[in-house]
Design an enzyme around this catalytic site. Structure first.
Site, PDB file in Angstrom:
ATOM      1  N   GLU A 183       0.835  -1.196   0.000  1.00  0.00           N
ATOM      2  CA  GLU A 183       0.000   0.000   0.000  1.00  0.00           C
ATOM      3  C   GLU A 183       0.876   1.254   0.000  1.00  0.00           C
ATOM      4  O   GLU A 183       1.831   1.373   0.774  1.00  0.00           O
ATOM      5  CB  GLU A 183      -0.883  -0.008   1.258  1.00  0.00           C
ATOM      6  CG  GLU A 183      -1.793   1.192   1.386  1.00  0.00           C
ATOM      7  CD  GLU A 183      -2.657   1.131   2.632  1.00  0.00           C
ATOM      8  OE1 GLU A 183      -3.702   1.799   2.658  1.00  0.00           O
ATOM      9  OE2 GLU A 183      -2.293   0.410   3.595  1.00  0.00           O
TER      10      GLU A 183
ATOM     11  N   CYS B 208      -5.587  -2.801   2.135  1.00  0.00           N
ATOM     12  CA  CYS B 208      -5.628  -2.745   3.585  1.00  0.00           C
ATOM     13  C   CYS B 208      -6.995  -3.157   4.122  1.00  0.00           C
ATOM     14  O   CYS B 208      -7.509  -4.204   3.772  1.00  0.00           O
ATOM     15  CB  CYS B 208      -5.199  -1.353   4.048  1.00  0.00           C
ATOM     16  SG  CYS B 208      -4.679  -1.250   5.776  1.00  0.00           S
TER      17      CYS B 208
ATOM     18  N   LYS C 159      -8.849   3.458  -2.918  1.00  0.00           N
ATOM     19  CA  LYS C 159      -9.368   2.854  -1.688  1.00  0.00           C
ATOM     20  C   LYS C 159     -10.756   3.394  -1.360  1.00  0.00           C
ATOM     21  O   LYS C 159     -10.963   4.604  -1.272  1.00  0.00           O
ATOM     22  CB  LYS C 159      -8.397   3.125  -0.541  1.00  0.00           C
ATOM     23  CG  LYS C 159      -8.681   2.345   0.732  1.00  0.00           C
ATOM     24  CD  LYS C 159      -7.557   2.568   1.734  1.00  0.00           C
ATOM     25  CE  LYS C 159      -7.742   1.721   2.987  1.00  0.00           C
ATOM     26  NZ  LYS C 159      -6.624   1.904   3.926  1.00  0.00           N
TER      27      LYS C 159
END
Length: 306
Positions: free
Chosen positions: A41, A162, A128
């Site tokens: 990430e 994540c 995200k």
């Protein structure tokens, strides 16, 4: 198919060094005959490590504003020179690449996961969906545009970032496209990857590859506003890259503290075998009862009209 997580030390807020590090690990991957490699990430140009430790929610704090400005400056644009170098390296070395970046769009930074094909360049741009907790002070909120799988050789590959890997519907959006390999990317901690990597493998009957960063607060540039406050702190970011098989068992358990390619050979036949008794998007799905709608439109920012 041979796959790997690039568990590497992130050159924090240094996009030039970050590009060089990506190319270095792509060269290592090519030398090891790896077909797909995943970087963590925001590997380029770094996770916002300072926010949690420095009271990031203080409104109108001058140091926080200077820190954000530095973070914005270090982020990269999709059509910028940094990614052009990486796309060319992917093309030359023939290694399909998932790469976590800080994507700059005007004054906003998105936490973005790119899928880069040796043949077609950037084929996936996933922002995200929901930044986690203090990340919302730094990153914009993403969308469903990038919730797509990509065909690589004989397998279908998708990726999430994540904690959105804990979102059941986001996972199912990829399972439903026939995902065989699930890539998850993390800021870098074995405490984050130890449970969810195996859970995804078992739930989706997929191979599950987690990629995490190594980071030390001592790597923060000396001119960063909170350098002196952070430099002596102990870091929890030990990597944690791992690979689990479609039976939920470890192929490579979480790796801590080592800068290396975490590699495994995967067999699509093992995925098909595990789906004999459970296929979450097929014969066990009950599509007549349960349905998922995914909005993959990318919101267009308001433009100035004279």
């Amino acid at each position: 198919m041979r796959v790997a997580a690039a568990q590497a030390r992130c050159p924090w807020l240094d996009s030039t060094a970050g590009v060089a590090k990506v190319v270095e690990f792509l060269q290592r991957a090519a030398a090891d005959r790896i077909d797909l490699v995943a970087f963590p990430e925001t590997f380029l140009s770094g996770y916002p490590f300072w926010v949690e430790q420095t009271g990031g929610a203080r409104f109108d704090d001058p140091d926080q504003k200077r820190a954000y400005a530095a973070y914005l400056d270090a982020a990269v644009e999709l059509d910028g020179p940094e990614l052009r170098v990486i796309v060319e390296a992917v093309r030359d070395l023939k290694v399909f690449t998932y790469l976590g970046i800080t994507e700059r769009v005007r004054g906003t930074v998105y936490c973005t996961l790119l899928a880069i094909s040796p043949e077609d360049g950037i084929v996936g741009v996933h922002r995200k969906l929901m930044p986690t907790h203090e990340e919302r002070l730094v990153w914009g909120i993403g969308d469903g545009h990038g919730l797509r799988t990509h065909r690589i050789g004989g397998i279908s590959v998708g990726g999430l970032i994540c904690w959105e890997n804990w979102m059941p519907l986001a996972r199912h959006a990829l399972y439903a496209q026939g995902e065989d390999l699930h890539v998850s990317v993390w800021p870098g901690s074995s405490r984050l990857t130890g449970d969810i990597t195996r859970f995804i493998a078992l739930e989706g009957r997929v191979y599950s590859l987690a990629a995490g960063t190594l980071f030390s607060y001592a790597d923060i540039p000396t001119d960063f506003p909170f350098h002196d406050q952070l430099a002596e702190q102990a870091s929890r970011y030990d990597g944690g890259s791992a690979i689990a098989g479609p039976d939920g068992q470890w192929v490579v358990p979480p790796v801590s503290g080592e800068e290396r390619l975490v590699t495994a050979d995967i067999d699509p036949a093992a995925v098909r075998a595990e789906r004999q008794n459970f296929d979450p998007a097929g014969h066990y799905a009950r599509a007549d009862v349960l349905r998922l709608n995914v909005d993959r439109r990318r919101p267009v920012p308001a433009e100035y009209v004279d």
